[in-house]
Design an enzyme around this catalytic site. Structure first.
Site, PDB file in Angstrom:
ATOM      1  N   ASP A  92      46.355  36.130  38.609  1.00 57.82           N
ATOM      2  CA  ASP A  92      45.836  36.542  37.394  1.00 57.82           C
ATOM      3  C   ASP A  92      46.667  37.677  37.001  1.00 57.82           C
ATOM      4  O   ASP A  92      47.211  38.098  37.567  1.00 57.82           O
ATOM      5  CB  ASP A  92      44.431  37.017  38.002  1.00 57.82           C
ATOM      6  CG  ASP A  92      43.633  37.541  36.775  1.00 57.82           C
ATOM      7  OD1 ASP A  92      44.039  37.615  35.553  1.00 57.82           O
ATOM      8  OD2 ASP A  92      42.608  38.158  36.846  1.00 57.82           O
ATOM      9  N   PHE A  96      41.739  41.249  33.882  1.00 56.02           N
ATOM     10  CA  PHE A  96      40.292  41.466  34.155  1.00 56.02           C
ATOM     11  C   PHE A  96      40.221  42.774  35.004  1.00 56.02           C
ATOM     12  O   PHE A  96      39.176  43.578  34.737  1.00 56.02           O
ATOM     13  CB  PHE A  96      39.635  40.344  35.120  1.00 56.02           C
ATOM     14  CG  PHE A  96      38.339  40.504  35.495  1.00 56.02           C
ATOM     15  CD1 PHE A  96      37.288  40.302  34.530  1.00 56.02           C
ATOM     16  CD2 PHE A  96      38.037  41.143  36.592  1.00 56.02           C
ATOM     17  CE1 PHE A  96      35.921  40.562  35.002  1.00 56.02           C
ATOM     18  CE2 PHE A  96      36.668  41.209  37.044  1.00 56.02           C
ATOM     19  CZ  PHE A  96      35.699  40.977  36.246  1.00 56.02           C
ATOM     20  N   ASP A 146      45.660  39.542  28.863  1.00 58.59           N
ATOM     21  CA  ASP A 146      44.575  39.217  27.951  1.00 58.59           C
ATOM     22  C   ASP A 146      43.495  40.590  27.774  1.00 58.59           C
ATOM     23  O   ASP A 146      43.671  41.334  28.829  1.00 58.59           O
ATOM     24  CB  ASP A 146      43.771  38.158  27.901  1.00 58.59           C
ATOM     25  CG  ASP A 146      42.843  37.974  29.148  1.00 58.59           C
ATOM     26  OD1 ASP A 146      43.415  38.644  30.338  1.00 58.59           O
ATOM     27  OD2 ASP A 146      41.876  37.151  29.237  1.00 58.59           O
ATOM     28  N   GLY A 221      36.701  35.436  30.613  1.00 58.78           N
ATOM     29  CA  GLY A 221      35.545  36.170  29.582  1.00 58.78           C
ATOM     30  C   GLY A 221      34.062  35.387  29.629  1.00 58.78           C
ATOM     31  O   GLY A 221      33.403  35.996  28.854  1.00 58.78           O
ATOM     32  N   ASP A 271      37.772  29.679  40.355  1.00 57.66           N
ATOM     33  CA  ASP A 271      37.787  30.670  41.351  1.00 57.66           C
ATOM     34  C   ASP A 271      36.630  31.532  41.258  1.00 57.66           C
ATOM     35  O   ASP A 271      35.968  31.895  40.459  1.00 57.66           O
ATOM     36  CB  ASP A 271      39.230  31.417  41.359  1.00 57.66           C
ATOM     37  CG  ASP A 271      38.967  32.416  40.342  1.00 57.66           C
ATOM     38  OD1 ASP A 271      39.065  33.705  40.586  1.00 57.66           O
ATOM     39  OD2 ASP A 271      39.177  32.161  39.012  1.00 57.66           O
TER      40      ASP A 271
END
Length: 376
Positions: A92, A96, A146, A221, A271
């Site tokens: 990732d 996040f 992001d 998201g 995940d």
């Protein structure tokens, strides 16, 4: 990376496929255990390989960047050699985690400024920088930077957030295209579809992401505060647009029922920290329902933890013994629960794949959703 769809039966958008990477094959649909700092909490890699049969695990750019740091990872020859996991790894981008540090981060056009949760030091993640970091980590699959807006965001915020994410995506893609892996194998790069719970924003994002022609695409998201039915609606909207010949990765989801519903809607990769996090707190997921191992009802139940279950621990330990370990705050309880839950999740997606190939997935899925949501 290569992806081949092997079956896509009528009556469902579910499909079975095979992802091929430099570190091995990944049959889909697949669940990926979360190994945030290069380890899956409380579980040895021998157990992940031989008992749980994990085909791919996750690492996290934010955490690995802070500790052990890029110098150590580069010297080791990448995360595969550093931690000894020889199968595929996905990272990732850290978006996040930066989102979760809302009190200690600022988003600007150049990137995300944040303070380390470890020592308070200041850092900047740029779209280009997280590609370079993931090159050093050496993940088989890298993610774009992001912004992950809360599921309760209003439309104006979600629209501005998506516009920033898409501008960052173009920069990250250009960096990916202009660089190469450091350790002699090809890495791939997944864009992420954002847009919160707004159908027009999700469609805009999915179309923009599809236009990059990446080897695979992610849906981010979701499971961040929105109603479950809204999450399913967004998955359907996005998967109607994302290319069917590329794997679709639903990030950070979720319960066994969530996973089955996502597979039914065309998701290939998932995940979540739930099997290990909830396991450490005494919640076990089984094919018969959910057990809270601290409940008094298990105190004198000497039957196997999960008779005929997916893991060796299911036959070795009784419910009474595992409850005893939990109420005694014994570390072994958390290890047993983590192994059991992960093995169950991998069993669940494996069974989904088997029923997709057999052509009876919709019937099996309806029965299984009812079973896995039952409280025992």
């Amino acid at each position: 990376m290569d992806f081949k769809v092997e079956a896509s039966p009528a009556g469902t958008n579910a499909r079975a496929g095979m992802i091929t990477t430099a570190h091995g094959e990944i049959p889909t649909p697949i669940f990926m255990p979360v190994g945030t700092v290069g380890s899956v909490k409380g579980v040895h890699f021998s157990e992940l390989r031989d008992d749980i049969n994990a085909k791919i695990i996750l690492g996290n750019t934010y955490h690995l960047y802070l500790r052990p740091g890029l110098d150590i990872l580069r010297q080791a020859g990448g995360l595969h050699k550093f931690n000894g996991w020889e199968r595929p790894i996905l990272t990732d981008s850290g978006g996040f985690q930066v989102f979760s540090l809302s009190a200690n981060r600022k988003l600007k056009e150049e990137g995300a400024y944040f303070r380390s949760h470890i020592d308070g030091s200041k850092h900047l993640f740029t779209p280009e920088g997280v590609v370079d970091i993931q090159r050093i980590i050496g993940a088989d699959i890298m993610m774009a930077l992001d912004e992950c807006p809360p599921g309760t965001s209003d439309y104006d915020y979600a629209k501005k957030s998506l516009a920033l994410t898409l501008r960052w995506l173009k920069r990250g893609w250009d960096q990916y295209q202009s660089t190469e892996g450091l350790y002699g194998y090809r890495q791939t790069f997944f864009p992420i579809v954002q847009g919160c719970v707004y159908p027009d924003l999700r469609r805009e994002a999915a179309k923009a992401v599809a236009d990059f022609g990446a080897d695979g695409n992610a849906i981010g998201g979701l499971a961040v505060g929105e109603p479950t039915e809204k999450m399913y609606e967004m998955i359907e909207i996005v998967n109607d647009i994302l290319p069917a010949d590329k794997p679709r990765y639903l990030m950070g989801v979720g319960t066994p029922a969530n996973i089955l519903e996502a597979i039914d809607r065309g998701v290939d990769m998932m995940d979540c920290v739930m099997p290990t996090r909830n396991g450490r707190n005494g919640m076990l997921f089984t094919r018969h329902g959910i057990m809270n191992m601290r409940n008094k009802k298990w105190a004198d139940d000497f039957s196997p933890l999960d008779e005929g279950g997916a893991s060796i621990v299911d036959e070795v330990y009784s419910k009474a013994y595992v409850r005893h370990l939990f109420v005694s705050n014994e570390l072994l309880a958390m290890q047993i629960a983590s192994i059991h839950n992960l093995a169950f999740y991998l069993w669940l997606v494996g069974e989904a794949r088997r029923h997709i190939l057999a052509g009876d997935f919709p019937t099996w899925k309806a029965e299984m959703v009812e079973a896995v949501t039952r409280r025992l």
